[in-house]
Motif scaffolding. Structure first.
Motif, PDB file in Angstrom:
ATOM      1  N   UNK A 126       0.827  -1.214   0.000  1.00 46.59           N
ATOM      2  CA  UNK A 126       0.000   0.000   0.000  1.00 46.59           C
ATOM      3  C   UNK A 126       0.861   1.263   0.000  1.00 46.59           C
ATOM      4  N   UNK A 168       1.491   3.226  -2.446  1.00 47.46           N
ATOM      5  CA  UNK A 168       0.889   4.321  -3.201  1.00 47.46           C
ATOM      6  C   UNK A 168      -0.068   5.123  -2.329  1.00 47.46           C
ATOM      7  N   UNK A 169      -0.758   4.445  -1.401  1.00 46.43           N
ATOM      8  CA  UNK A 169      -1.652   5.147  -0.487  1.00 46.43           C
ATOM      9  C   UNK A 169      -0.851   6.080   0.415  1.00 46.43           C
ATOM     10  N   UNK A 228       0.094   9.201  -1.275  1.00 48.93           N
ATOM     11  CA  UNK A 228      -1.061  10.086  -1.395  1.00 48.93           C
ATOM     12  C   UNK A 228      -1.313  10.834  -0.088  1.00 48.93           C
ATOM     13  N   UNK A 242      -9.099   7.469   6.786  1.00 52.82           N
ATOM     14  CA  UNK A 242      -8.701   6.124   6.336  1.00 52.82           C
ATOM     15  C   UNK A 242      -8.033   5.417   7.505  1.00 52.82           C
TER      16      UNK A 242
END
Lengths: 394, 78
Positions: free
Chosen positions: A20, A22-23, A26, A154
């Motif tokens: 994860x 890439x999360x 971000x 999140x």
């Protein structure tokens, strides 16, 4: 300092789930958004909690401390303990009473820039047969003349399930949560919130000790037990709306409704109503809460035979049920910084509350009644939930 | 992470950053009219330590979960 803490959060994320990345990129990018708002007050709370009902007693302390560091950062830490002594109906009918302890700690940080705030929180929970690590992010933006606050959240959880009687037993459970919330000022007397949250679970969702009951003509009781078997995935959606209204004589009422649905076919409706009434240095709150839910598609109080279905469970929390809570709370402000010299202290309160919880199960038999098969009464749970806590503002 | 997950985060984020540019909006409840909303009895979560505990109890005793913890921002009363 912010960058250093973000780097620490990044390391935890990488350790928890490598795929994860890439999360993470971000979320780090969120920190560079032109931001604004108000940081939470500096405050410390020391709480004692006690749950007593259905043969289960759970008590322990919780300590929450929050402190600003400069004008744009606030740190928060929490230490929480559950000391469990259980002789619940599940334990009495299929196992032996037990005691255990769960310890949880968390560290978090709020970062404020302009009208935007970002929150990072890490939680670790440990008990003899279950470990959980959770990291969460949220970003809030005040807009439209500060009448609207939009929050995106999140959460990533990594749990490890074990068995106390089998050192080789070890299963993983991954959890993710996506949430969006809006706080909206509607009039000068009315404020409301709208929240939506999706939670996904993937992994071992059973309780490793719990059993299901199935019809067995060869047994003296007419039934026998075998281990539960749950699906490996679960996705749920919850939509909640809440509003609080300032009454003409300085009191407030609050109403809340939540709709819940999930891929296990549980559908729930929760309604609560509160009344808040200040009087001199006291603030009194009365609350009624109602919850009604359908059962999971693989739930049964009595299966027709051994391994009768692909998935099976007899967890009463997944059964159709209705719960009612009556709660009262009183807070007393025993210190306020109105000329007295208490050093750095600005305000202090003590709060006590009791919530009386009653749950009526529509399809969960009380096997302790020792009635013949098919004639067992339905189980009811009555529990009292006590809280006492001191709060200090500084 | 699949594209669906990215979309679930990126799209609201773009919406958020886009809306944050609406600085000329005229609020129908003016800042000086928010004294009642700033009263402590109007705080939506005045005791976080107690709220998180009681939510933990309900999640342990009922099959439903979520939908109550997303709002971390204030009410814009200050």
């Amino acid at each position: 300092m912010v960058k250093a803490l973000l780097a620490v959060a990044a390391a935890v994320i990488r350790q928890m789930m490598f795929r994860r990345i890439s999360l993470l990129a971000l979320l780090l990018a969120m920190a560079s958004i032109a931001f604004a708002g108000v940081l939470p007050d500096d405050r410390a709370d020391v709480l004692y909690h006690l749950y007593d009902g259905g043969g289960v007693e759970i008590d322990g302390p919780s300590i929450l401390v929050r402190k600003k560091a400069g004008k744009s950062i606030s740190f928060v830490g929490n230490y929480y303990v559950d000391m469990v002594s259980s002789a619940s109906i599940d334990v009495i009918t299929t196992a032996s009473p037990y005691t255990e302890e769960r310890k949880q700690w968390s560290l978090g940080m709020d970062y404020l820039r302009g009208n935007t705030s970002m929150r990072i929180n890490y939680v670790s929970s440990e008990e003899s047969d279950y470990d959980a690590e959770t990291i969460s992010f949220a970003v809030s933006q005040e807009m439209f003349g500060d009448m609207t606050t939009l929050t995106l959240g999140y959460t990533l959880g990594d749990d490890l399930v074990r068995r106390s009687d089998d050192p080789l037993f070890q299963r993983n459970l991954d959890k993710q949560s996506y949430s969006i919330g809006i706080t909206q000022i509607l009039t000068k007397n009315l404020i409301s919130t709208l929240n939506f949250e999706t939670i996904t679970d993937e992994g071992y969702l059973n309780n490793p000790y719990r059993s299901v009951r199935y019809f067995d003509a060869g047994s003296a009781l007419g039934y026998s037990y075998e281990p539960e078997l749950y699906p490996n995935t679960r996705t749920s959606n919850a939509l909640a709306v809440r509003a609080r209204y300032f009454l003409p004589y300085r009191a407030a009422i609050e109403g809340e409704y939540r709709f819940f649905t999930d891929t296990w076919d549980i559908e729930g409706h929760t309604v609560s109503l509160s009344y808040i009434h200040p009087w001199r240095d006291f603030t009194f709150t009365g609350k009624f809460r109602y919850h009604d839910q359908t059962g999971a598609h693989f739930y049964s109080d009595l299966f027709s035979g051994s391994e009768a279905t692909n998935f099976r469970g007899r967890d009463k929390e997944l059964s159709p049920l209705t719960s009612y809570t009556f709660g009262i709370k009183a807070a007393y402000e025993f210190f306020s910084d109105d000329g007295k010299d208490w050093g750095f202290l600005k305000k202090a309160t003590v709060t006590a509350s009791i919530d009386m919880l009653q749950i009526d199960y529509d399809d969960f038999s009380d096997l302790t009644a020792l009635a013949s098969l098919g004639n067992e009464p339905l189980y009811k749970l009555d529990a009292n939930i006590f809280q006492v806590f001191f709060s200090f503002w500084y | 992470m699949n594209l669906g997950c990215v979309g679930r985060i990126v799209l609201p984020l773009l919406l958020l950053t886009g809306l944050s540019g609406c600085s000329n909006f005229e609020p129908w409840v003016k800042p000086y009219e928010r004294a009642r909303l700033a009263d402590p009895i109007m705080a939506l979560d005045s005791d976080a330590i107690s709220t998180s505990y009681i939510q933990h109890v309900y999640e342990a005793r009922e099959g439903a979960r979520g939908g109550e913890g997303a709002v971390g921002g204030g009410c814009g009363c200050n």
